[in-house]
Scaffold this motif. Structure first.
Motif, PDB file in Angstrom:
ATOM      1  N   ARG A 252     119.187  17.152  64.083  1.00  0.00           N
ATOM      2  CA  ARG A 252     120.402  17.511  63.347  1.00  0.00           C
ATOM      3  C   ARG A 252     120.596  19.021  63.327  1.00  0.00           C
ATOM      4  O   ARG A 252     121.712  19.530  63.520  1.00  0.00           O
ATOM      5  CB  ARG A 252     120.335  16.964  61.925  1.00  0.00           C
ATOM      6  N   ALA A 253     119.516  19.754  63.093  1.00  0.00           N
ATOM      7  CA  ALA A 253     119.613  21.212  63.069  1.00  0.00           C
ATOM      8  C   ALA A 253     120.075  21.748  64.414  1.00  0.00           C
ATOM      9  O   ALA A 253     120.849  22.719  64.484  1.00  0.00           O
ATOM     10  CB  ALA A 253     118.265  21.819  62.690  1.00  0.00           C
ATOM     11  N   HIS A 254     119.630  21.112  65.491  1.00  0.00           N
ATOM     12  CA  HIS A 254     120.015  21.563  66.825  1.00  0.00           C
ATOM     13  C   HIS A 254     121.471  21.239  67.134  1.00  0.00           C
ATOM     14  O   HIS A 254     122.249  22.122  67.522  1.00  0.00           O
ATOM     15  CB  HIS A 254     119.113  20.916  67.870  1.00  0.00           C
ATOM     16  N   PHE A 255     121.862  19.996  66.950  1.00  0.00           N
ATOM     17  CA  PHE A 255     123.190  19.570  67.377  1.00  0.00           C
ATOM     18  C   PHE A 255     124.298  20.045  66.438  1.00  0.00           C
ATOM     19  O   PHE A 255     125.453  20.155  66.846  1.00  0.00           O
ATOM     20  CB  PHE A 255     123.223  18.051  67.529  1.00  0.00           C
ATOM     21  N   ARG A 256     123.960  20.350  65.197  1.00  0.00           N
ATOM     22  CA  ARG A 256     124.967  20.859  64.260  1.00  0.00           C
ATOM     23  C   ARG A 256     124.890  22.371  64.096  1.00  0.00           C
ATOM     24  O   ARG A 256     125.662  22.948  63.328  1.00  0.00           O
ATOM     25  CB  ARG A 256     124.802  20.174  62.894  1.00  0.00           C
ATOM     26  N   GLY A 257     123.969  23.014  64.787  1.00  0.00           N
ATOM     27  CA  GLY A 257     123.869  24.459  64.716  1.00  0.00           C
ATOM     28  C   GLY A 257     123.547  24.982  63.331  1.00  0.00           C
ATOM     29  O   GLY A 257     124.134  25.970  62.873  1.00  0.00           O
ATOM     30  N   GLN A 258     122.620  24.325  62.648  1.00  0.00           N
ATOM     31  CA  GLN A 258     122.325  24.665  61.256  1.00  0.00           C
ATOM     32  C   GLN A 258     121.088  25.550  61.092  1.00  0.00           C
ATOM     33  O   GLN A 258     120.528  25.631  60.006  1.00  0.00           O
ATOM     34  CB  GLN A 258     122.145  23.374  60.447  1.00  0.00           C
ATOM     35  N   VAL A 259     120.682  26.225  62.135  1.00  0.00           N
ATOM     36  CA  VAL A 259     119.504  27.090  62.041  1.00  0.00           C
ATOM     37  C   VAL A 259     119.955  28.479  61.581  1.00  0.00           C
ATOM     38  O   VAL A 259     120.641  29.194  62.310  1.00  0.00           O
ATOM     39  CB  VAL A 259     118.776  27.187  63.395  1.00  0.00           C
ATOM     40  N   LYS A 260     119.561  28.845  60.374  1.00  0.00           N
ATOM     41  CA  LYS A 260     120.010  30.104  59.779  1.00  0.00           C
ATOM     42  C   LYS A 260     118.965  31.211  59.867  1.00  0.00           C
ATOM     43  O   LYS A 260     119.219  32.339  59.441  1.00  0.00           O
ATOM     44  CB  LYS A 260     120.406  29.878  58.318  1.00  0.00           C
ATOM     45  N   LYS A 261     117.798  30.884  60.427  1.00  0.00           N
ATOM     46  CA  LYS A 261     116.755  31.889  60.642  1.00  0.00           C
ATOM     47  C   LYS A 261     116.211  31.720  62.050  1.00  0.00           C
ATOM     48  O   LYS A 261     116.165  30.604  62.577  1.00  0.00           O
ATOM     49  CB  LYS A 261     115.624  31.739  59.621  1.00  0.00           C
ATOM     50  N   ARG A 262     115.773  32.835  62.626  1.00  0.00           N
ATOM     51  CA  ARG A 262     115.253  32.807  63.987  1.00  0.00           C
ATOM     52  C   ARG A 262     114.049  33.736  64.105  1.00  0.00           C
ATOM     53  O   ARG A 262     113.901  34.699  63.355  1.00  0.00           O
ATOM     54  CB  ARG A 262     116.332  33.262  64.980  1.00  0.00           C
TER      55      ARG A 262
END
Length: 345
Positions: A252-262
């Motif tokens: 879900r984090a990948h396909f919805r672009g929900q990663v807010k930290k890198r």
């Protein structure tokens, strides 16, 4: 730490560091072949007729890709998608797999997986009887071919000879990791000494930082999504496999672009190595993230990997009173399927 390390002429510095008297070790690794005991890394074996099926339900890797040639990165997550351990996976023999990770995570991952292994014919064994030797240098592939009698593998692949496995890791110089029985380690070290100088294992950790590769320690588990470690950009997540623990959250984090930290890479303007967890602050003293790992480079300045907010910061950034200069990662922040790395896309 395995007893074999005590016979190499280095000194133990804490639980996971070895120090030699080789001057300027990081600079030495830029100019010549070097070798180091990888005291900070540990091994967990998974073996049994259900080993592949068991791992397939627990890890982000497509386990069938670990075929004795390709040795993929992987990670183990909680049901909420937080990383308990990130590792490299390779196959030693049919129904026998090996996991490489930070040594502090071996006991906790074993205990976590044991809860599920009870339903499979699979045994989990920490391998304190194995030694890990790292080789760095432009001529290291040739050294391995001549002195270890193996054809050097490509990055994230393995070569095998009897009870020796050699794995290639990325970095600014060619890097090979040799895994072998402890009783053979001292003799192998002496053989390699003809072509490589001993250096602190901090040098290997520095090259991990320069490769944009962070190995979590016990204090950092259950904190980050795999994507916060850039794990999908390193080929550590298969989005083509079936379910595994935490898979729904990770996908879900990948396909919805929900990663807010890198994961980001940087260099500090001083020689102070910040502790893991040290805050990264912007000009307004607002915390944007924290340091995962840091080591001194060949010029005596600290290089770091940190997990940081993806929002545009207000410069200058600081860590422990030192100015942080962002450095470019050696790979693009985009999905890299392990199937492609294995040549099976």
């Amino acid at each position: 730490m395995n007893d074999w390390i005590a016979h190499l002429g280095g000194q133990r510095d804490g639980a996971d560091r070895v120090v030699f008297d080789t001057p300027e070790p990081a600079r030495r690794a830029m100019e010549a072949n070097v070798m180091t005991p990888l005291a900070h890394l540990g091994i967990l074996d998974v073996a049994g007729e259900d080993a592949e099926r068991f791992l397939q339900g627990q890890t982000s890797a497509q386990v069938s890709l670990a075929d004795g040639d390709f040795a993929p990165l992987t990670c183990f997550c909680t049901s909420k998608g937080r990383v308990l351990a990130n590792a490299q996976l390779w196959r030693v023999a049919p129904d026998h797999y090996r996991l490489l990770m930070h040594q502090s995570l071996v006991p906790s991952l074993r205990d976590h997986l044991q809860k599920f292994a009870a339903f499979y014919k699979a045994a989990l064994t920490p391998r304190d009887d194995l030694a890990l030797i790292g080789l760095i240098g432009r001529e290291v592939p040739a050294v391995a071919e001549v002195l270890l009698d193996v054809v050097p593998p490509a990055v994230w692949h393995q070569a095998n000879r009897d009870d020796l496995q050699v794995l290639a890791h990325p970095g600014p110089r060619p890097r090979l990791l040799a895994c072998l029985p402890v009783e053979r380690a001292a003799a192998t070290w002496e053989t390699l000494a003809a072509q490589a100088s001993p250096v602190d294992n901090a040098v290997w950790r520095l090259h991990d930082i320069q490769a944009g590769l962070a190995w979590l320690e016990a204090s950092q588990q259950d904190t980050y999504l795999p994507q916060m470690l850039n794990w999908e950009a390193l080929g550590g997540i298969s989005f083509k496999k079936g379910c595994y623990t935490g898979q729904e959250v990770v996908a879900r984090a990948h396909f919805r672009g929900q990663v807010k930290k890198r994961l980001v890479r940087g260099q500090l303007d001083g020689g102070l190595i910040p502790e893991p967890g040290s805050a990264i602050e912007d000009a307004d003293e607002k915390r944007l993230g924290e340091v995962l790992c840091a080591e001194l480079d060949a010029y005596g300045e600290a290089e770091v990997l940190a997990v940081m907010s993806t929002r545009e910061p207000s410069p200058p950034l600081r860590v422990a009173g030192q100015k942080l200069k962002p450095l470019k990662l050696p790979y693009p922040l985009e999905r890299l399927d392990p199937e492609r790395l294995a040549g099976k896309a």
